[in-house]
Structures are given as C-alpha cells and as structure tokens.
Design a protein around this motif. Structure first.
Motif, PDB file in Angstrom:
ATOM      1  N   UNK A 131     -28.067 -59.768  16.880  1.00 24.12           N
ATOM      2  CA  UNK A 131     -27.810 -58.875  18.005  1.00 24.12           C
ATOM      3  C   UNK A 131     -27.286 -57.510  17.569  1.00 24.12           C
ATOM      4  N   UNK A 132     -27.058 -57.326  16.279  1.00 21.79           N
ATOM      5  CA  UNK A 132     -26.499 -56.070  15.799  1.00 21.79           C
ATOM      6  C   UNK A 132     -27.308 -55.544  14.632  1.00 21.79           C
ATOM      7  N   UNK A 133     -27.403 -54.227  14.567  1.00 19.21           N
ATOM      8  CA  UNK A 133     -28.064 -53.585  13.434  1.00 19.21           C
ATOM      9  C   UNK A 133     -26.970 -52.954  12.579  1.00 19.21           C
ATOM     10  N   UNK A 134     -26.668 -53.595  11.460  1.00 22.39           N
ATOM     11  CA  UNK A 134     -25.551 -53.171  10.624  1.00 22.39           C
ATOM     12  C   UNK A 134     -26.035 -52.484   9.353  1.00 22.39           C
ATOM     13  N   UNK A 135     -25.256 -51.500   8.917  1.00 28.35           N
ATOM     14  CA  UNK A 135     -25.493 -50.827   7.650  1.00 28.35           C
ATOM     15  C   UNK A 135     -24.325 -51.168   6.728  1.00 28.35           C
TER      16      UNK A 135
END
Length: 225
Positions: A131-135
């Motif tokens: 559910x999250x787009x993390x860097x």
C-alpha cells in the motif's frame, strides 16, 4: 556558491566511492569500542576477571596480560562488526552501483564532488510495498575533511526531492546507534523513529540496535524541501 556540487554517480567514480565508504565504516570502530566499555556487564568483566586472577595467582603480570587480552578482544569484536557489514556491501549492491541504482527510473546514486574529488555519497533504492511506495535512503557518507559544510544535509535533501518527484509516499532508512551525527541530522530534517532491531546476537548482547527512521512526504513537508 557552495564549495561542492552534487551529481549522479559515474562508473569512473567507483574506486573513490568505495574508498570513501570504507573509510566511513572504519571510523565507527573506535566509537563502538568506547560504547562497549561503558556497558555495565563489560565493566564488570574488565574488573572482575583481573581481580579474580590476582587473588588466584597473586601476580600483577597475569593481571596486566589478562587486561590487555580483554581490551584487545573487545577491539576486535567492534572491528569485526563493521568489517563484516563493509564486506557484505562491497559484494552486493556496491559491487555494481550502476546496475543496482541507475538501471531503474526510481532509484539513484549521487556523489558530492569538490575540486575534482569525491567527498560525499548517498544512494536511493525503490522499495515496493503493498500500500506504500517507499524509497530507501542508503550509504550516506561525507569525508571527514569536508564535514560541517552542509554536504550531508544537501544530499539528504536531494533524496527527498527525488522521492517527491517520483511520487513516493515515504523515505525510509536504517542507521546504527553509534552514528550519532547521522542520527541527529536525520531527526533534524524531519525523520521520525519507527522502530529498532538487533542484527545479530552480538549486537543484542552489547545493546546496540539498528534504528529505523521514516520521512512522510506530506504536502506540508514537501513545501520545505
């Protein structure tokens, strides 16, 4: 203008980047050693073993030798942890930086250059979550001679701007409890602690967790980048 500029990594930078990274890791050995000396169980060991040997043998030479062996063992233990991590990185993502960080639109690797010398580095790797787009911010390092010039902060800001432009919702990172300056920098820039973990039995015994941090890219924070 600042006495440095930040640009993308090039293959010709590899040796300089590896040297910078290696020096940075080795700097943490004395800090780790001193941290271990302050632990109650270590202090008890350093006092208890020589005292016991003195009572048993009555020889100050034995006491001296045992103390030297204990201090040397602690130093080697502190050194082993960082060298193990260094070797792991040099044989994985740092072995081919171009493939790991520059072959994807959502990952990158930057260096800070001053007078034709690499004086700083930082990496960003995309992490896909449900559910999250993390860097993932990795390997931030600035040479000892070029600290307190704003390079570290500028490189973190570069990662945050990159994350914002690519539509990431969070920037995450991990740092050790020994990296005091880095931890202070991240928290000063708005990163929040989300947890901690022990990467080995040794780290648990010496109470030296890895700190996990997160920066949420909300509209309010984006205005400050």
């Amino acid at each position: 203008m600042p006495p440095y500029h930040i640009r993308k990594y090039q293959d010709s930078d590899h040796k300089s980047v590896v040297d910078l990274f290696s020096r940075g890791m080795k700097e943490h050995i004395p800090t780790t050693f001193c941290y271990m000396l302050m632990l109650p169980r270590i202090l008890l060991l350093l006092l208890g073993v020589p005292l016991t040997l003195l009572l048993v043998s009555g020889s100050w030479i034995v006491v001296l030798l045992s103390s030297l062996i204990l201090f040397a063992s602690l130093w080697l233990l502190a050194k082993h942890s960082w060298e193990k991590y260094l070797v792991k990185c040099l044989h994985t993502d740092m072995a081919d930086i171009t493939t790991t960080y520059l072959s994807s639109h959502d990952s990158c690797f930057w260096v800070a250059e001053s007078r034709s010398q690499i004086v700083g580095m930082v990496a960003a790797l995309s992490l896909e979550k449900k559910q999250k787009k993390q860097l993932w911010l990795r390997h931030l390092s600035v040479s000892l001679e070029h600290r307190r010039q704003g390079i570290g902060k500028a490189m973190v800001r570069m990662v945050l701007q990159f994350a914002q432009a690519r539509g990431f919702t969070e920037v995450v990172l991990s740092t050790s409890v020994f990296q005091y300056a880095a931890l202070a920098l991240y928290q000063d820039m708005g990163f929040q602690k989300t947890g901690e973990f022990f990467f080995s039995i040794i780290s648990r015994l010496r109470k030296s967790p890895i700190i996990q941090l997160k920066y949420c890219l909300t509209s309010a924070q984006e205005e400050d980048l």
